[in-house]
Structures are given as structure tokens and as C-alpha cells.
Design a protein around this motif. Structure first.
Motif, PDB file in Angstrom:
ATOM      1  N   ASP A   1       0.841  -1.205   0.000  1.00 36.88           N
ATOM      2  CA  ASP A   1       0.000   0.000   0.000  1.00 36.88           C
ATOM      3  C   ASP A   1       0.870   1.247   0.000  1.00 36.88           C
ATOM      4  O   ASP A   1       0.592   2.216  -0.717  1.00 36.88           O
ATOM      5  CB  ASP A   1      -0.908   0.036   1.237  1.00 36.88           C
TER       6      ASP A   1
ATOM      7  N   GLY B   1       0.868   3.418  -3.107  1.00 39.40           N
ATOM      8  CA  GLY B   1       0.200   4.687  -2.823  1.00 39.40           C
ATOM      9  C   GLY B   1       1.090   5.869  -3.170  1.00 39.40           C
ATOM     10  O   GLY B   1       0.641   6.853  -3.767  1.00 39.40           O
TER      11      GLY B   1
ATOM     12  N   SER C   1       1.228   6.202  -6.879  1.00 47.19           N
ATOM     13  CA  SER C   1      -0.048   6.671  -7.403  1.00 47.19           C
ATOM     14  C   SER C   1      -0.231   8.168  -7.172  1.00 47.19           C
ATOM     15  O   SER C   1      -0.509   8.934  -8.103  1.00 47.19           O
ATOM     16  CB  SER C   1      -1.175   5.877  -6.743  1.00 47.19           C
ATOM     17  N   VAL C   2      -0.074   8.579  -5.932  1.00 49.48           N
ATOM     18  CA  VAL C   2      -0.331   9.983  -5.582  1.00 49.48           C
ATOM     19  C   VAL C   2       0.641  10.913  -6.293  1.00 49.48           C
ATOM     20  O   VAL C   2       0.238  11.881  -6.940  1.00 49.48           O
ATOM     21  CB  VAL C   2      -0.261  10.181  -4.053  1.00 49.48           C
TER      22      VAL C   2
ATOM     23  N   TYR D   1     -10.502  14.013 -12.068  1.00 43.29           N
ATOM     24  CA  TYR D   1      -9.941  12.764 -11.534  1.00 43.29           C
ATOM     25  C   TYR D   1     -10.793  12.254 -10.377  1.00 43.29           C
ATOM     26  O   TYR D   1     -11.131  11.066 -10.312  1.00 43.29           O
ATOM     27  CB  TYR D   1      -8.494  13.004 -11.094  1.00 43.29           C
TER      28      TYR D   1
ATOM     29  N   LEU E   1      -8.814  10.492  -1.574  1.00 41.64           N
ATOM     30  CA  LEU E   1      -7.561  10.006  -0.991  1.00 41.64           C
ATOM     31  C   LEU E   1      -6.643   9.370  -2.020  1.00 41.64           C
ATOM     32  O   LEU E   1      -5.441   9.265  -1.800  1.00 41.64           O
ATOM     33  CB  LEU E   1      -7.843   8.996   0.127  1.00 41.64           C
ATOM     34  N   GLY E   2      -7.238   8.909  -3.129  1.00 47.39           N
ATOM     35  CA  GLY E   2      -6.421   8.364  -4.205  1.00 47.39           C
ATOM     36  C   GLY E   2      -5.574   7.189  -3.754  1.00 47.39           C
ATOM     37  O   GLY E   2      -6.008   6.327  -3.000  1.00 47.39           O
ATOM     38  N   GLY E   3      -4.332   7.175  -4.193  1.00 43.94           N
ATOM     39  CA  GLY E   3      -3.460   6.042  -3.917  1.00 43.94           C
ATOM     40  C   GLY E   3      -3.079   5.904  -2.462  1.00 43.94           C
ATOM     41  O   GLY E   3      -2.671   4.825  -2.031  1.00 43.94           O
ATOM     42  N   PHE E   4      -3.234   6.967  -1.661  1.00 46.66           N
ATOM     43  CA  PHE E   4      -2.842   6.894  -0.256  1.00 46.66           C
ATOM     44  C   PHE E   4      -3.945   6.323   0.626  1.00 46.66           C
ATOM     45  O   PHE E   4      -3.792   6.253   1.843  1.00 46.66           O
ATOM     46  CB  PHE E   4      -2.440   8.264   0.266  1.00 46.66           C
ATOM     47  N   ARG E   5      -5.010   5.925   0.008  1.00 50.11           N
ATOM     48  CA  ARG E   5      -6.131   5.348   0.745  1.00 50.11           C
ATOM     49  C   ARG E   5      -5.671   4.166   1.582  1.00 50.11           C
ATOM     50  O   ARG E   5      -5.955   4.066   2.770  1.00 50.11           O
ATOM     51  CB  ARG E   5      -7.166   4.880  -0.283  1.00 50.11           C
ATOM     52  N   GLY E   6      -4.922   3.262   0.906  1.00 46.96           N
ATOM     53  CA  GLY E   6      -4.443   2.068   1.602  1.00 46.96           C
ATOM     54  C   GLY E   6      -3.517   2.425   2.750  1.00 46.96           C
ATOM     55  O   GLY E   6      -3.576   1.828   3.826  1.00 46.96           O
ATOM     56  N   VAL E   7      -2.670   3.410   2.526  1.00 43.22           N
ATOM     57  CA  VAL E   7      -1.701   3.797   3.556  1.00 43.22           C
ATOM     58  C   VAL E   7      -2.419   4.353   4.779  1.00 43.22           C
ATOM     59  O   VAL E   7      -2.105   4.002   5.918  1.00 43.22           O
ATOM     60  CB  VAL E   7      -0.718   4.845   3.002  1.00 43.22           C
TER      61      VAL E   7
END
Lengths: 287, 280, 240
Positions: free
Chosen positions: A56, A60, A63-64, A202, C48-54
Motif C-alpha cells: 500500500d 500509494g 499513485s499519488v 480525476y 484520498l487516491g493512492g494513499f487510501r491504503g496507507v
């Protein structure tokens, strides 16, 4: 055909060189690298939890920061060309406006790919460094001694090749983001507007599929609202096509077929976005 | 319409839309313009007269509301038309990390020039634009005049028949102006047709074969330099060695003779000549 | 003409995009989930995008710490945050329910600081109930996950002693993709615990007919033999 490829290559190289000289790239990449380097601090979890956390965290970060890079680099690239009027000397040449846009897109896409590659390699390095500790923790928490098969299974969990598919899907998502940011920048008057609107698109893109289903299946929704949602859904991207990456990360499903849908969706979207952006750029009056 | 003419503009009208309510301002009002092969044509006028608008119409950056624009028979804005036009913008900007040669290579590739031909052509362009001494250095080390020469070079790189030079001498020192003039004359000698804009009338006098004057989007007058200058009424008398009192006396005497208007001003170009004398 | 063709290309690609969306077989979402929750999930994904999991994982870190420090209310809050932010993670629902129905419940049951045995019992029941609610909500997000149904079955059996509900859950879990073969047997055991021997025997027979693995058949046969030996009822069928 050869001269077309040369033009596209020339424009993309120009774009890449310009981006690599921009501070914004490093302002995004360096925090991303630093974020990844904090990963080893969070080590007090079970094996399964640690694997999840590492995946993650790494994904993450990619991704971000990837989204920010894609949007900001694209918005600034075209805006700078218009502001400095470089676009006039380029478009004065015997080349199509779609070639200009495609060259830009390819250049930004390449830089984004490079950024993902750097972050991906760093993530792999961190996984490699954490591996002994993870296996130690797995052995300590096991109710019986681990067999060679168990070790293999643990190793596979950590180094699952499906993660490459997840990265591929993420890259396709970033290409889509580059596409609609490029489209917006052909009509926007400032890069700030493009950045803000792209971020909105987005985010709203994540709601698109649910909104569409709600409009179709709930009877109490008025006709006006239904059609407004349907029309908006035509132009808005559906980010749920890229959720396969999340499934891979969570270990709830991994298959090489998972990339086919996002790939075809991305290509279709990029095609219409490029077409529309070309049409708008040709209609635009440069003062 | 004659397809061999480098440029033909017939009855061209252009407007700029100002806001969402579609309020517009007239930028060009029924402009007719025809260029002959191998001539230097000056488009004159004050700021806002429509000179840059004319260029943008020729390049296809603006669409005319009315009229036709043909470049050697091709409609303006099409790829074929752009193959026949080279453009030097006012205040050109190029990536600063590129060298002069790299700029020419880049724009040559964008124009679809093959690599062998491009290499040979670049050498010729470096000579015409007198860039040989600094071609390998990055643009951030260049002066304004050097950048202007690079800009001229990129306009020539695909060997267009028609060259559009927007204020080519603006911001240049007298040496830079001379170098640009020399380059333009050489290009005319090579058979190129040059359309340039300027609001500096005195520079145009020695350079242009023909000129037109625009004002608030309208063409007021057009013709050869000889015809245009010949149309000027009155005479110029140059005087040396008189005091200001004596000059006043001369003024009164001329009025007694029936002159309707007498202007007395210091001799033109003195400072420019002084500058040249000290720097060359 | 060229611009018309360009517009046509745009329209065709847009139609293709729309067709793909309509035909899409993206993540199957549970149809029982209320629209509000679905929109909430998608909004969280977008923001939250990709940081959702974090963020979900960081909240989960706190769950472990809260368990160690026996902060049950905070533990529940952090479980709630993790499951809200990343409901796709089975781990949060599964282990979260375990924390509530077992750790928190037993923690309250054995709390020496609470003098009233009645209050200890009520608190224990409360946390078991919270665990149950969490699992049922998790099932809305993961209707095809055998793990959550299995865990719910264990909760009903071990924590609520509701063997009928346990049987229903184990049976449901056994029909879902990926369920190991032993899950079906748990349903049989749940029937036995209710004292419904005829039904249990019939169930075991049915299981024997449908099982293909030799190891499973072996275990089922042994179970049937034992049941038929212990039972006062005549055997329904003879074993081959």
C-alpha cells in the motif's frame, strides 16, 4: 510516415528535456522518494499486515505522486508554450496540431514512466531489504516450523509478479490523466485552472460509474437528473476501470487479463481526447 | 487568382471576439494584398494597426471572417501552405539550453527536412545569418541580436518561398540592424519573398521594394518606395552653420514666400551615425 | 472535410468508450450496499487516491496498539476508520471482528476492575454484537467471500452459542468460491450441537455424496459411523 515519426520523436524529446529541467519534477519526485524511505519504520505488524502495508505504501506513493506529476507537468508544458509563444513557431511549421499534442503527450508520458520506474525500483530495493525481517517475523508467529513450501509461498507473496500488472494499470491511469489534462490545456487560459479542473475530473471520475448506475436503476430520480448524469458520464472518465490494481494489491484477484480492459479503455479515451484537443486547438485563435 | 504568387489576400476581414457575449473588435477591414516573387514588402503601421493580425491570418493562427488568403495557390493554414512560409515572430523564444545549431536541427526535423539535406542547409543558413561563430553555444549566452538570427535561421530551415518577419529589427543595436538588413537583402537575391512589419519608417526606406501602411485595420496606401516617397508634398532643405536666430529668420522668409507649413528640427540620424562611428 | 472527419472520429471513440463502460465487468460491487455507502466509498477513493491504503493501514496500526493497551472503544473507532477507507480489504473486517467479538468481549468479561458480574456480561455481549454487526456489514462489501461468512459462523457458534445461525453461516460459506472442504463439515457439526441428529446424519450423507476428495470422504464416513453408532435412530442408509 518516417517524417511523421521523426516529428513526434523530436517533439517528445524536446518536451522531455524541458520537463527534466523544471523544478516541479524534482519537487514531486524527491518527497516521493523520501516517503518511501520512511517505510522501514513501520515494522511492528504480522507478516500479512506488513506485506499489505509495504504494498500500500509503495503503490500509494507511486499513485499519488504520479497523479500530481502527470497533471502539473502537462498543465505547465502547454501553458508555457502558449505564454512564451513557442507554440507559434512550432505550429507555423508544416505539421498537424495533433502531432504537436501527441508529441507533448508522448514526452510527458515518458517522463511519468521514468518517475514510476525510479519509484518502483526503490520500492523493490526496500522489499529486498525488509525481506529477512519479514521472514523472521513469519517464522516467529508460525504455530509450527515452516516448510520449504511455506517459505516459497511467503516469498511469492512478497515478490508477486502480479504487482507488475498493478503498476502497468497505474501507468495506464496516469496516461488517461495526461490525456484529459492535455485536452483541458488546449482551451484553458491558465495552468492553475487546468490543474484544478483536472484534479476535479480525476476525483469525480471515481464516482462516475456509481452515479450512472444510480441514475439508471433508481426510479425516484427525475428524468432531468438522469439525463444530466448520463451526458456528464459520456465525457467524464470512469476511474473504476483501474481498480484492478487495488484488487491485485489486496490479493483478491490477479490475472494477466486484468490489464486488457484498462488498456482498451485508455486507448479509446486517448483517441477521442486527442481528436477533440486537435479540433479545439485548430479552432483556437492565438492572439 | 494567380497560383504562382507567393501571397494573395483578397477582401480579408478579421475580428477578435472579446468576451462570451461575442462582442468583437475589427482587426482587419477588407484587406487586399498581393506580393510578387523576390520582393521585400514592408507592412507599416502603428501598434494595433493589424500587422501581426495579418501574419497570423497568413499562418492560419486566425481564421478570417471573410475573404481568401492563398500562398502559392494553397489556402492559408493548411500544411501545404505552411511548407511555403517561414515565420520569424516578434520576441522569439527558444529553449535556452539548446545551442543555435540544435534549434535549427530541431525545427528542421519538425518541418520534415531529411537529415542529409538538413545538415547541408544548416551550414548555408549559418552563413546567411552570420551565426558561425556562436552556433555551438547555448542560447542563454546569446544576445538579442544573436537570438534574432537564430530565429531567422529556423524560419529558413525548410526553404520556404515566403518569409514573414515580424518586427525583425526591434530591440537590435545598429550593428544588429545592419546584419539583419544584409541577411534580408541576400535572401531577396536568392529569390525569396519577404513580408516584414515595422513601425520604424526610416529602417524600411532603405530596405523595402514596396510597402503598405495600415491604420486601425485599414490599408491606407500601398506602392513602391519610390512612388510612396515621391508622393510626399514639399521639400527638405538641410542647413548647416546657422544660429537659431538666423534659422527663425529663414523660417519667416519661407512663410513670406507663401509656404503653408515650415518645420525646423535637428538633423536626423546624427546620434545613430555617432554610435556607428564609435562602435565599428 | 478534414474537421468533419476529426469530429466523427471523436464521436466514434466516445461511443466506444460509453459502450465499454456499459459492458464493463469491473469490480463487482454488492447490490445490497445502500447507495449512500457506495457514493461514500467512491468519494473516499477519489479524494484520498493512492494513499487510501496507507491511511487505512496507519489506522490499523493503531488497532494493534489499542488491543495491546485494552482501549476497546478506540480500537473500534480505528477499525471503523480502516474499514471505511479501504472496505475492499478483507483483513480489516475479518481481524477487526475477531478483535471485537473475542478480544474486546473477553477483555471486558475478565476485567477485574469491573466488580459487577452482570455488567461484565452485558459488556461482553455488547462487543460480541459489535463484532457481528461488523461482519454483516463486511459481507455487504464482500458477498462472495467465504472467509467472512466462516468468521460469522464461528462468532455465532463460539460467542453466541447460536448453532442454528452458525449452521446457516457455515453452509453459506461452503458454497462460496475458494471455500476449503472442511467448511461444509462445520455446518454438520453445528447441526449436531443443536441436537438435530436426524438432520445431521442426513446432512453428512448428502456431503458424502457430493465430496470428491478421498481425505474428505474418509473423514465424513468416520463421522457418519460414529453418529450412527451413537444414535438411537435406525440408520437412514447403509454405507457401501
Amino acid at each position: 510516415m518516417k517524417s511523421l515519426l521523426i516529428r513526434l520523436y523530436t517533439l517528445s524529446v524536446l518536451t522531455v528535456r524541458e520537463l527534466l529541467r523544471q523544478n516541479v519534477l524534482y519537487l514531486i519526485l524527491i518527497p516521493a522518494l523520501l516517503t518511501l524511505l520512511t517505510l522501514p519504520l513501520f515494522a511492528n505488524l504480522t507478516f500479512e499486515e506488513q506485506i499489505k502495508f509495504m504494498r500500500d505504501f509503495c503503490f500509494g506513493t507511486m499513485s499519488v505522486f504520479g497523479i500530481f506529476l502527470a497533471i502539473i507537468a502537462t498543465a505547465q508544458s502547454v501553458a508555457n508554450d502558449i505564454e512564451q509563444k513557442t507554440i507559434l513557431t512550432v505550429l507555423a511549421k508544416p505539421m498537424g496540431r495533433w502531432e504537436y499534442l501527441m508529441g507533448k503527450g508522448l514526452g510527458i508520458g515518458f517522463v511519468t514512466f521514468l518517475a514510476l520506474l525510479i519509484l518502483g525500483l526503490l520500492s523493490a530495493g526496500l522489499f529486498f531489504l525488509q525481506e529477512p525481517k519479514l521472514f523472521e517475523s513469519a517464522a516467529a508467529n508460525a504455530t509450527q516450523p515452516l516448510t520449504p513450501q511455506d517459505w516459497q509461498e511467503l516469498h511469492h507473496q512478497l515478490w508477486n509478479p502480479a504487482l507488475l500488472i498493478a503498476m502497468g494499470i497505474l501507468y495506464l491511469k496516469l496516461l488517461l490523466v495526461i490525456g484529459f489534462t492535455l485536452l483541458l490545456s488546449t482551451v484553458a487560459s491558465s495552468s492553475l485552472f487546468t490543474i484544478f479542473t483536472s484534479l476535479m475530473i480525476y476525483m469525480i471520475g471515481h464516482l462516475q460509474s456509481t452515479a450512472r448506475e444510480w441514475a439508471t436503476s433508481v426510479d425516484s430520480v427525475s428524468i432531468g437528473v438522469k439525463w444530466a448524469i448520463r451526458i456528464a458520464a459520456v465525457l467524464l472518465p470512469d476511474m473504476s476501470f483501474y481498480e484492478g490494481a487495488d484488487r491485485i494489491l489486496l490479493g483478491t484477484g490477479a490475472s494477466w487479463m486484468l490489464w486488457i480492459q484498462p488498456l482498451s479503455y485508455t486507448l479509446l479515451n486517448l483517441a477521442w481526447m486527442l481528436g477533440l484537443a486537435t479540433w479545439l486547438l485548430e479552432s483556437r485563435d492565438f492572439r | 487568382m494567380n497560383d504562382s504568387l507567393p501571397l494573395q489576400m483578397r477582401n480579408v476581414q478579421a475580428r477578435y471576439v472579446l468576451n462570451w457575449r461575442r462582442k468583437s473588435v475589427l482587426a482587419l477591414d477588407h484587406l487586399d494584398l498581393e506580393l510578387k516573387r523576390g520582393e521585400i514588402f514592408a507592412l507599416l503601421g502603428p501598434n494595433g494597426s493589424g500587422k501581426t493580425t495579418t501574419f497570423k491570418l497568413i499562418l492560419g493562427f486566425l481564421k478570417p471572417q471573410q475573404g481568401t488568403i492563398l500562398i502559392q495557390g494553397e489556402s492559408a493554414g493548411t500544411r501545404k501552405a505552411r511548407e511555403k512560409v517561414g515565420y520569424l515572430p516578434e520576441n522569439p523564444y527558444f529553449p535556452k539550453y539548446l545551442s543555435g545549431r540544435e534549434v535549427l536541427e530541431t525545427y528542421g526535423k519538425l518541418s520534415g527536412v531529411s537529415s542529409d539535406l538538413l545538415r547541408r542547409r544548416i551550414e548555408i543558413i549559418l552563413e546567411i545569418a552570420q551565426m558561425g561563430a556562436f552556433a555551438e553555444k547555448p542560447l542563454h549566452t546569446y544576445s538579442k541580436g544573436m537570438i534574432q538570427r537564430v530565429s531567422l535561421g529556423q524560419a529558413l530551415v525548410h526553404d520556404p518561398q515566403l518569409l514573414l518577419l515580424d518586427e525583425p529589427t526591434t530591440g537590435l543595436d545598429p550593428q544588429g540592424v545592419d546584419a539583419m538588413k544584409e541577411a534580408m537583402l541576400r535572401l531577396r537575391g536568392m529569390g525569396k519573398t519577404i513580408l516584414f512589419t515595422s513601425h520604424l519608417m526610416e529602417q524600411v526606406e532603405t530596405l523595402a521594394d514596396r510597402a503598405a501602411i495600415l491604420y486601425q485595420g485599414k490599408k491606407l496606401v500601398e506602392g513602391s518606395m519610390k512612388d510612396l516617397l515621391g508622393k510626399t508634398e514639399g521639400a527638405t532643405i538641410r542647413v548647416k552653420g546657422l544660429s537659431s536666430e538666423q534659422l527663425n529668420g529663414v523660417k519667416l522668409a519661407l512663410k513670406d514666400f507663401g509656404a503653408t507649413s515650415v518645420e525646423v528640427s535637428p538633423a536626423a540620424g546624427t546620434l545613430e551615425n555617432l554610435f556607428r562611428r564609435y562602435t565599428e | 472535410m478534414k474537421r468533419l472527419l476529426l469530429l466523427l472520429l471523436v464521436v466514434v471513440c466516445l461511443l466506444g468508450k460509453v459502450a465499454l463502460e456499459i459492458l464493463s465487468i469491473s469490480i463487482p460491487h454488492p447490490s445490497e450496499l445502500p447507495w449512500g455507502k457506495r457514493f461514500q466509498q467512491k468519494a473516499i477513493q477519489g479524494v484520498l487516491g493512492g494513499f487510501r491504503g496507507v491511511i487505512a493501514d496507519l489506522s490499523w496500526l493503531n488497532v494493534t496498539l489499542d488491543w495491546e493497551s485494552r482501549q476497546w472503544v478506540r480500537l473500534q473507532e480505528n477499525i471503523w476508520v480502516s474499514t471505511r477507507i479501504q472496505p475492499e480489504s478483507l483483513l480489516f473486517w475479518d481481524v477487526g471482528a475477531w478483535h471485537l467479538a473475542w478480544n474486546a468481549a473477553l477483555g471486558e468479561k475478565n476485567d477485574v476492575m469491573e466488580l459487577s458480574s452482570e455488567r461484565r456480561r452485558q459488556k461482553e455481549e455488547f462487543w460480541v454484537e459489535q463484532g457481528r454487526l461488523l461482519l454483516e456489514e463486511g459481507i455487504l462489501y464482500h458477498p462472495t467471500s467465504f472467509k467472512l461468512w466462516l468468521q460469522l459462523g464461528w462468532l455465532h457458534q463460539q460467542r453466541r452459542h447460536d448453532y442454528q445461525s452458525a449452521y446457516d453461516c457455515f453452509l453459506k460459506a461452503s458454497t462460496l468460491p475458494g471455500a476449503p472442504s472442511y467448511v461444509a463439515r462445520l455446518a454438520g457439526y453445528a447441526l449436531e450441537k443443536q441436537g438435530k441428529m436426524p438432520e445431521a446424519i442426513e446432512f453428512w450423507h448428502h456431503l458424502l455424496e457430493t465430496s470428491t476428495r478421498p481425505a474428505d470422504r474418509d473423514m465424513i464416513e468416520k463421522r457418519l459411523l460414529k453418529l450412527e453408532k451413537d444414535s438411537t435412530l435406525p440408520p437412514l442408509k447403509s454405507l457401501p
